[in-house]
Every structure is written in C-alpha cells, then in structure tokens.
Design an enzyme around this catalytic site. Sequence first.
Site, mmCIF file in Angstrom:
data_model
loop_
_atom_site.group_PDB
_atom_site.id
_atom_site.type_symbol
_atom_site.label_atom_id
_atom_site.label_comp_id
_atom_site.label_asym_id
_atom_site.label_seq_id
_atom_site.Cartn_x
_atom_site.Cartn_y
_atom_site.Cartn_z
ATOM 1 N N GLU A 155 0.575 -1.165 -0.041
ATOM 2 C CA GLU A 155 0.057 0.259 -0.310
ATOM 3 C C GLU A 155 0.786 1.281 0.016
ATOM 4 O O GLU A 155 0.362 2.251 -0.760
ATOM 5 C CB GLU A 155 -0.937 -0.021 1.304
ATOM 6 C CG GLU A 155 -1.995 -0.991 1.440
ATOM 7 C CD GLU A 155 -1.489 -2.124 2.186
ATOM 8 O OE1 GLU A 155 -0.290 -2.685 1.992
ATOM 9 O OE2 GLU A 155 -1.939 -2.746 2.989
ATOM 10 N N LYS A 202 23.939 0.766 0.489
ATOM 11 C CA LYS A 202 23.213 -0.223 1.278
ATOM 12 C C LYS A 202 23.506 -0.268 2.702
ATOM 13 O O LYS A 202 24.393 0.340 3.165
ATOM 14 C CB LYS A 202 24.235 -1.544 0.642
ATOM 15 C CG LYS A 202 23.755 -1.777 -0.843
ATOM 16 C CD LYS A 202 23.408 -2.968 -1.335
ATOM 17 C CE LYS A 202 22.904 -3.193 -2.852
ATOM 18 N NZ LYS A 202 21.980 -4.321 -3.181
ATOM 19 N N SER A 244 19.767 -5.400 -20.365
ATOM 20 C CA SER A 244 18.192 -5.152 -20.664
ATOM 21 C C SER A 244 18.101 -4.009 -21.222
ATOM 22 O O SER A 244 18.847 -3.088 -21.238
ATOM 23 C CB SER A 244 17.631 -5.037 -19.134
ATOM 24 O OG SER A 244 18.133 -3.992 -18.211
ATOM 25 N N GLU A 256 28.310 -7.255 -2.331
ATOM 26 C CA GLU A 256 27.329 -7.064 -1.088
ATOM 27 C C GLU A 256 27.352 -8.147 -0.218
ATOM 28 O O GLU A 256 27.039 -8.210 1.009
ATOM 29 C CB GLU A 256 26.056 -6.292 -1.277
ATOM 30 C CG GLU A 256 25.301 -7.445 -2.026
ATOM 31 C CD GLU A 256 24.103 -6.751 -2.620
ATOM 32 O OE1 GLU A 256 23.928 -6.032 -3.301
ATOM 33 O OE2 GLU A 256 23.170 -7.406 -2.327
ATOM 34 N N HIS A 281 29.566 -8.242 -15.267
ATOM 35 C CA HIS A 281 29.014 -6.945 -14.925
ATOM 36 C C HIS A 281 28.666 -6.875 -13.404
ATOM 37 O O HIS A 281 28.186 -7.657 -12.827
ATOM 38 C CB HIS A 281 27.826 -6.745 -15.634
ATOM 39 C CG HIS A 281 27.035 -5.236 -15.191
ATOM 40 N ND1 HIS A 281 27.777 -4.080 -15.560
ATOM 41 C CD2 HIS A 281 25.973 -5.252 -14.333
ATOM 42 C CE1 HIS A 281 26.974 -3.306 -14.877
ATOM 43 N NE2 HIS A 281 25.959 -3.911 -14.199
ATOM 44 N N CYS A 288 27.671 -3.643 -10.446
ATOM 45 C CA CYS A 288 27.433 -2.231 -10.095
ATOM 46 C C CYS A 288 28.226 -1.851 -8.784
ATOM 47 O O CYS A 288 28.589 -2.427 -8.166
ATOM 48 C CB CYS A 288 25.880 -2.007 -10.039
ATOM 49 S SG CYS A 288 24.854 -2.992 -11.008
ATOM 50 N N GLU A 348 30.127 -0.027 -13.057
ATOM 51 C CA GLU A 348 29.370 1.377 -12.907
ATOM 52 C C GLU A 348 30.447 2.352 -12.491
ATOM 53 O O GLU A 348 31.383 2.354 -11.513
ATOM 54 C CB GLU A 348 28.377 1.378 -11.768
ATOM 55 C CG GLU A 348 27.692 2.846 -11.527
ATOM 56 C CD GLU A 348 26.957 2.256 -10.518
ATOM 57 O OE1 GLU A 348 26.055 1.455 -10.256
ATOM 58 O OE2 GLU A 348 26.754 3.352 -9.399
ATOM 59 N N HIS A 398 20.817 5.907 -14.347
ATOM 60 C CA HIS A 398 19.875 6.170 -13.222
ATOM 61 C C HIS A 398 19.273 7.386 -13.604
ATOM 62 O O HIS A 398 18.258 7.632 -13.004
ATOM 63 C CB HIS A 398 20.362 6.142 -11.968
ATOM 64 C CG HIS A 398 21.240 4.949 -11.525
ATOM 65 N ND1 HIS A 398 22.482 4.781 -11.877
ATOM 66 C CD2 HIS A 398 20.933 3.642 -11.121
ATOM 67 C CE1 HIS A 398 22.855 3.529 -11.371
ATOM 68 N NE2 HIS A 398 21.762 2.811 -10.835
HETATM 69 N N1 GLN Z 1 21.981 -7.581 -17.182
HETATM 70 C C1 GLN Z 1 21.257 -7.030 -16.254
HETATM 71 C C2 GLN Z 1 20.550 -5.753 -16.897
HETATM 72 O O1 GLN Z 1 21.149 -5.336 -17.977
HETATM 73 C C3 GLN Z 1 22.077 -6.265 -15.043
HETATM 74 C C4 GLN Z 1 21.556 -5.684 -14.137
HETATM 75 C C5 GLN Z 1 22.339 -4.869 -12.976
HETATM 76 O O2 GLN Z 1 23.375 -5.048 -13.095
HETATM 77 N N2 GLN Z 1 21.517 -5.012 -11.781
HETATM 78 O O3 GLN Z 1 19.529 -5.408 -16.463
HETATM 79 ZN ZN ZN Z 2 24.447 -3.121 -13.235
#
Ligand code: GLN
Ligand code: ZN
Length: 785
Positions: free
Chosen positions: A17, A112, A438, A610, A646, A648, A670, A699
């Site tokens: 909610e 985080k 993505s 993390e 990859h 972040c 990143e 972002h």
């Molecule tokens: N391959 C994923 C995407 O492009 C990687 C996402 C991520 O690093 N959190 O969405």
């Molecule tokens: Zn990422």
Amino acid sequence: MARTHILGFPRIGFERELKFALEAFWRGDTDETPLRETGRALRTRHCELQRTAGLDQIAAGDFAFYDTMLSQTALLGAVPARFAFDAKALTLAQYFELARGNARQPAMEMTKWFDTNYHYLVPELGPETRFDGGTEWLFEEVTEALALAPHVKPVLIGPITFLVLSKSVTAGFDRLQLLPALVRAYERILGRLRALGVEWVQLDEPALCTDLEPAWLDAYDTAYRGLADTGLKILLATYFGSAADRAERISRLPVHGVHIDLMRDLVRAPQSLDVWQRALPEHMVLSAGVIDGRNVWRTNLRKTVSMLRPLHDACGDRLWIAPSCSLSHVPVSLASEIQLDAEVRPWLAFATEKLGEVRVIARALNEGEAAVAEALDQSDAAQRSRTTSRRVTNAHVRAQVAGVTDRMTERDSPFKARIAKQRAALALPLLPTTTIGSFPQVQSLRATRAAYKRGEIGALDYLQHIRSEIESAVRKQEALGLDVLVHGEAERNDMVEYFAEHLWGYAITREGWVQSYGSRCVKPPIIYGDVCRPEPITVDTIAYAQSLTDKPVKGMLTGPITMLQWSFVRDDEARESVAMQIALAIREEVSDLEKSGVRVIQIDEPALREGLPLRRREWPAYLAWAVRAFRLAAAAVRDDTQIHTHMCYSEFGDILPAIAALDADVITIETSRSKMELLEAFHAFSYPNDIGPGIYDIHSPRVPSIEDMLALLRRAADVIPLERLWVNPDCGLKTRGWKETEGALRNMVEAARVLRAEVEGNARNPERSVATTRQSQHASPVTHE
Ligand code: GLN
Ligand code: ZN
C-alpha cells in the site's frame, strides 16, 4: 518472566500500500492527505498486529515514508544545507526531494544498509551541520501509538551508527567533531519521549557489529554517558553480526539493556549467549534475537526454547525474546501465498508469523512447554517435513558438487592467449561498444507478461510478443551501430526471479515483497532445496536473437553469487555449497549457449560485493568460495568464447584481487557517477583483462552529450590501455524509456567513433595524445571519505 518485543516491522504494507500511495503522490495524482492516511493506517495495523500477538512492548517510530536514516536526519534537523530547506518546517514534499532530488539539487546519496539489500540515504555532514531539531513526526507517531497500546518502545538509529554511516561533505572534516552536538540532540529527543510517557527506547547500533577504529569505539562511551540521565531506559540494539567480542565494553555503558543477534552464526550462538550472560551486569536486560529477521524459515521453536532455558532460569525478568533484527527484511505475511507449494509453505514464517513465534517462545519459557504444546508440535512437524522431504535433497546434485575439481574452474589458456583468439573470432573494432543487457521494459510488455501470468493469453502468444520485442531491439542496436548486441531481456521480469523460476530447488512467492528503497521493493525467491537445472533456460531466446544478425549477440546470465545474495537461502546448508550448486547449473547453461553458437556470454554479478561479511577478517573465506563459484560457472567454454561479467556499485577498489581472480575476459562496471574515480584503483592494481567502465549514468533520464561521454572515455583511456577498453553504459536500461535510451546510445557510439578516429590519426601523427593529462585527472576535488 521473559518479555517479548520486535525491533521493527515492515512498513511497505501487506499489499505494498505504501508503494502505491507514494507513487500516486509523486505522480501528482493525489495530495498529501491520502498518503498520510495510508501511513497512519499502516502504523495502526502494525501496532494492532503486535498487540494481538501479545507482545509486551510495541515498536513505534520504525515507520518512514522513505527511509529511516533520512527520517532520523529530518528528526535531528540535519538537512543538507545545499537544499536550503527550513529544517524545523520540513514538509513531506521537501523530505522526498532530499531522497529523490529536485530541479536544483541532485538527491542525497543512497547506499546499502550493511550487508542487506535495503538502501539508506547518506547524511551529509560538515563543520556547519546543526542538530537543532527538525520534524515532529516521531513524537506524533509515538503519541499515536500510545493511544493504541500502553507499552510503546520508540526505535531510533543510535547516534554512533548515524555518524558512522554519514559522510563528510567538507574535505578533511572529522565527523567525530560533531559528536557533542549530536549527543545533546539525542538527549533532547529522549527527554521529549520520556515526557510523552515512554519507558524504553531502542537505539539501533548495528555499527557495533562491524570493524571500528578505536576512536569510534571510544565514541560509544562518550555518547552513551551523555544519554545516561534522560530518565529513559535505553535498549542498545546490535544486529547483522556478532558484537560478542565487545561485550565487556558494551556492558560498561550506562544503558539498561542490550539486544544481540543470535542468528547470523548458528554454530556460535550458544557460545555468544554465554559470553553475554557473563558480561552483562545484574541490572541489564538481555534481548535475545533468536528468530531470523533476515530469512523466511519457520523457527525450530523447541530447539530455541531449550537453548534459552538456562538463560531464562538465570535471568528471569531480564530476558527479552525478539527477532534478530527488524522484520523489515522479510515479507509481511504468508497469508497471500496461496499458490505456494503446499509442502514448502509450512516451512516458512514471514514477519506476521514471526510475531507469533516470539510469543510462543516466551510462553514456553514462562508457563512451560505444555502451555503451547500445539504450536511446538506444529513447529516440530514442519522441521521434520523439511528434513525428510524428497524435494530438499537431490543425490545427483550432491554427487556433482562432490565431483568438482580445480581444473573445472580454469579456462584452457591464460587471458592473453584467449583474448587474441576472441579478437580474431569476433572481428571487433578498437573500443568495442556494447550495453549491459536489459532494454526498456515498456508498459505493453509488462501488461502482456501480467496477462500471461494470469492465464489470459497463451504461452505461444506471449512468446510471439517477446520475440517481436527482441527483434526490434536487435534492429535498433544494428541501426545505432553497436558492436556486441544483446537481446534486451524482454522475457525477464527480474534477473534473479527469471532464473529461479527455471531452476529446481527454488520457490517463487506471489507477494513476498521487501522494501529495497523508497517505494521500490524486491521479491527474493526462496531456495529451499538442492538447486539444479532441469533443462536449458535462455538458449532458445539467445539463439533466436543471434539468428537475426551477423553481429555477435551476448548471452545473458545471472551469476551464482547474485542468485544467492538476492534470494532467501536455505538455512540448513552452508551458503558456500548452495553457491556451488547454482554455479553448476549456470555452467550447464553456459555450455549449452556455446554449443548453440553464442560467442559472447555475460555472467552478471552485481551482488558480489554486498555479500562481503561485515568483518574484514571474514572476507578472504567468502571471496575464495565466491570466486570459485563464478569460475566454475564460467570456465566451461573454449578459449575463443568471450566471458563478460558486470558489476554495479563502485566501491570495490578493496576487492580487486578477487575481481581479477574471476578471470572474466571483459568486466563492465558502474563508474560514470564517480567520474571514473574507480578506474584509478584498477590502474594501480594493474587489472589485467578488458574493462568497460560505464560512461553514462542510466539512473538518470538525462541524455548525456557526445562530449560528456568523450570526456569520461578520455579519462578512462588515461589509465586503461586502449586495446583493453570497452565502451558501454553503467548498467542495464530496463528502467529507462526508448527515446532517451536511443539518444544516449547514439551519442555513446559516436563518442567511441571520435576517439577511434583520433587514435587512427595519432597512429599517423604520434605527437598528439588521446587521453587527458594525468594532471587534469586529479584536478577535481575529492570530498568523499
Ligand atoms: N543484465 C542486467 C541488466 O542489464 C544487469 C542488471 C544489474 O546489474 N543489476 O538489467
Ligand atoms: Zn548493473
């Protein structure tokens, strides 16, 4: 008489909610009234739930419209000066601007919360920071709770944890200088709570479970001595790890009780109980966190009661029973999980169910086990069912894990030999361009997926829709001139859930949401049994994308550590062995992709960092198995198949040796927001393989110009040899729209072309340099600590 309480309850709501109310307000669809009403209704419900569960103290002040650290900042009046807000008259709208930015100021930094997947907003402190008081919200919420229940225990972030987690925005400023003012502010707040009729306050100090410099440990003495005379009883809450090595010191603080987390290390739990029991003086309450606040498993109640029995006999009234940490890290309630497998469901307890467990344990101790026989029997039955279930143990998987050899974690040749073969096979230009996986998940796609999940459209219609998304993504990338294409992940709702849906050993919940930040929630899948891959998962999809183009299409997989880290993991197996099982499943997928003709495969590990334990001394063990799991997943391929990874979150300067040990051919990271600062670390470490430092921040909806990206690329070229440099965004683009994505990628490809042309020009005219000078690299002031 053992007493009962919780450290905090999830605030997002049974049906999210809060999320929907927040988003409606941010869109401008509603004013503050319905949002405030939703907040009040949630707080009332959480209070009622605790009351009906029979808890002795009701937590209040654990609510926040965005984040508890931000609310603490607002309560103290320490709003960053750059926003020019009146701290004492901060409106809800301004509170959200702090969290989300406004036209003039970027948002406060988000990071985080310890080793969880929750994000908090980082307070910005400097010599002019004042803690002269801010919002009245906490006092209003406590008043509201007191009208509903007599024993209300406000929950606040403790002063030292607040200070530890904040950052200095003035170069060279030592935040500890603010301690006296901060303590006075807390003293005033506690005094006001006392005046409202509160007896106990909980001050959260999870920083006590992390590595701390001596000056920071001493700060605990100073701070808590300063809070000794407010008339309030302080429960000092430690969690997310053990503070047993500091039990002596903590026991000398003038507080009235200590909460300890007994869940993070089951083997050590009874020992740390002894340590604390010996250390704590007669007058101090010991709050035993015996129910896992970070995980979804039903507690073995009888075992817990037996563990606590001696302590109960010795401490009596001084023993409190609680979950290990705030319950905001688990979903709200099992009630909506009707479609969950009937065998698995009784093994679980979410926040609401855990309230009941707290109470049963206390009653078993206070009134004897007979008083709660039925609940104990049910818990026993659930444990039995879990240990004997045929879905939990898979002999084939066990044998496979036992058969893993070192050779299986090694590629055939070293990087130098591999990359030469890959370059020849892939025929890529200098500074190859790619994306992270993505592409925009447009509304029509989400709607189609929802309809498919509701059974309104059939599997083939859904597949058709996915394929047309993939085709259009491939065509767009070809038109943009990207070198290594991706299929765009249209079929994935979430990078972890998608694979979890296709692996044995995983269960998926319907409403098992947990707040990640603000209105954003995640729905971690649950690993209940041995993990294995019954059949190929992504091969059809990637092969389809590859069939549309001559350019290489990158296969896209989620790595074993991220699959582990972003799930609720079974508590009857070491995380390490679960990671190896997942790694083997991914390894099979990697091999099948290669067999189908895919030449580049990316294994995402955004969660590698993390997973690091809170204490550095535990890092090497974690990194060793994490690296091994990744390598096991990746190493099955031929030399000329290129493995990407990859990650972040840019702070992995300190784990570079482990990142290099992954031995991925290419790593994309990143870096754009920190203006390539991280690359210095890669340079200093002499990171050996190819690197793609992100050159635009995904972002933000802003389309960076060619010049913006060229500038970042030049900085990168300054420290990374050109022949090992890739050109890509910071992360995946699923949250963006197509318009800005295409604009940004067009500029990105152009930036790569400009630099390539310069390099070719330079080859003819070696006087000119493509990189910025190292001097200008250091020109920007670094204000982070
Ligand atoms: N391959 C994923 C995407 O492009 C990687 C996402 C991520 O690093 N959190 O969405
Ligand atoms: Zn990422």
